[in-house]
Design a protein around this motif. Structure first.
Motif, PDB file in Angstrom:
ATOM      1  N   ARG A 172      43.494 179.998  40.650  1.00 43.81           N
ATOM      2  CA  ARG A 172      44.218 178.832  40.137  1.00 43.81           C
ATOM      3  C   ARG A 172      45.350 178.403  41.072  1.00 43.81           C
ATOM      4  O   ARG A 172      45.594 177.230  41.301  1.00 43.81           O
ATOM      5  N   HIS A 173      46.063 179.348  41.647  1.00 41.62           N
ATOM      6  CA  HIS A 173      47.152 179.028  42.568  1.00 41.62           C
ATOM      7  C   HIS A 173      47.151 180.041  43.697  1.00 41.62           C
ATOM      8  O   HIS A 173      46.593 181.133  43.578  1.00 41.62           O
ATOM      9  N   PHE A 174      47.811 179.701  44.778  1.00 41.21           N
ATOM     10  CA  PHE A 174      47.864 180.580  45.938  1.00 41.21           C
ATOM     11  C   PHE A 174      48.747 181.778  45.623  1.00 41.21           C
ATOM     12  O   PHE A 174      49.813 181.655  45.037  1.00 41.21           O
ATOM     13  N   GLU A 175      48.266 182.942  46.008  1.00 41.36           N
ATOM     14  CA  GLU A 175      49.014 184.172  45.795  1.00 41.36           C
ATOM     15  C   GLU A 175      49.384 184.754  47.154  1.00 41.36           C
ATOM     16  O   GLU A 175      48.521 185.001  47.987  1.00 41.36           O
ATOM     17  N   THR A 176      50.678 184.957  47.367  1.00 38.05           N
ATOM     18  CA  THR A 176      51.125 185.502  48.644  1.00 38.05           C
ATOM     19  C   THR A 176      50.688 186.958  48.746  1.00 38.05           C
ATOM     20  O   THR A 176      50.420 187.609  47.730  1.00 38.05           O
ATOM     21  N   PRO A 177      50.630 187.500  49.952  1.00 33.08           N
ATOM     22  CA  PRO A 177      50.243 188.905  50.113  1.00 33.08           C
ATOM     23  C   PRO A 177      51.155 189.874  49.354  1.00 33.08           C
ATOM     24  O   PRO A 177      50.699 190.877  48.822  1.00 33.08           O
ATOM     25  N   ILE A 178      52.434 189.552  49.279  1.00 29.02           N
ATOM     26  CA  ILE A 178      53.373 190.409  48.548  1.00 29.02           C
ATOM     27  C   ILE A 178      53.049 190.394  47.058  1.00 29.02           C
ATOM     28  O   ILE A 178      53.018 191.441  46.399  1.00 29.02           O
ATOM     29  N   GLU A 179      52.779 189.199  46.505  1.00 30.66           N
ATOM     30  CA  GLU A 179      52.420 189.093  45.090  1.00 30.66           C
ATOM     31  C   GLU A 179      51.121 189.838  44.804  1.00 30.66           C
ATOM     32  O   GLU A 179      50.981 190.496  43.774  1.00 30.66           O
ATOM     33  N   LYS A 229      51.845 193.552  44.696  1.00 31.10           N
ATOM     34  CA  LYS A 229      52.532 193.912  43.456  1.00 31.10           C
ATOM     35  C   LYS A 229      51.556 193.933  42.284  1.00 31.10           C
ATOM     36  O   LYS A 229      51.590 194.837  41.448  1.00 31.10           O
ATOM     37  N   ARG A 230      50.663 192.930  42.208  1.00 31.02           N
ATOM     38  CA  ARG A 230      49.694 192.853  41.116  1.00 31.02           C
ATOM     39  C   ARG A 230      48.747 194.048  41.153  1.00 31.02           C
ATOM     40  O   ARG A 230      48.469 194.674  40.127  1.00 31.02           O
ATOM     41  N   LYS A 231      48.280 194.405  42.341  1.00 36.38           N
ATOM     42  CA  LYS A 231      47.357 195.527  42.466  1.00 36.38           C
ATOM     43  C   LYS A 231      48.048 196.850  42.151  1.00 36.38           C
ATOM     44  O   LYS A 231      47.461 197.736  41.527  1.00 36.38           O
ATOM     45  N   ALA A 232      49.297 197.000  42.577  1.00 35.28           N
ATOM     46  CA  ALA A 232      50.036 198.225  42.286  1.00 35.28           C
ATOM     47  C   ALA A 232      50.270 198.363  40.779  1.00 35.28           C
ATOM     48  O   ALA A 232      50.152 199.459  40.223  1.00 35.28           O
TER      49      ALA A 232
END
Length: 62
Positions: free
Chosen positions: A36-43, A46-49
């Motif tokens: 839906r929206h661009f996710e930065t590598p940092i985000e 964080k989501r995967k962690a």
């Protein structure tokens, strides 16, 4: 691409219901929500962690 061809005397409600069922079977909505929206590598990290942390908690409870 999901495609539904309406019958000769089929109502719009039943066509819409068939379309929704076909879309959910194809798995389009989860993919759409993910992109839906661009996710930065940092985000993304964080989501995967966070997901890994939640998964670990579930394993610990069993």
């Amino acid at each position: 691409m999901t495609q539904i061809i309406p019958g000769e005397s089929e109502g719009i409600d039943s066509v819409l219901r068939r379309f929704k069922r076909a879309v959910s079977k194809a798995g389009i909505f989860p993919d759409m929500r993910k992109h839906r929206h661009f996710e930065t590598p940092i985000e993304k990290r964080k989501r995967k962690a966070l997901a890994k942390h939640k998964q670990g908690k579930r394993r610990f409870r069993q």
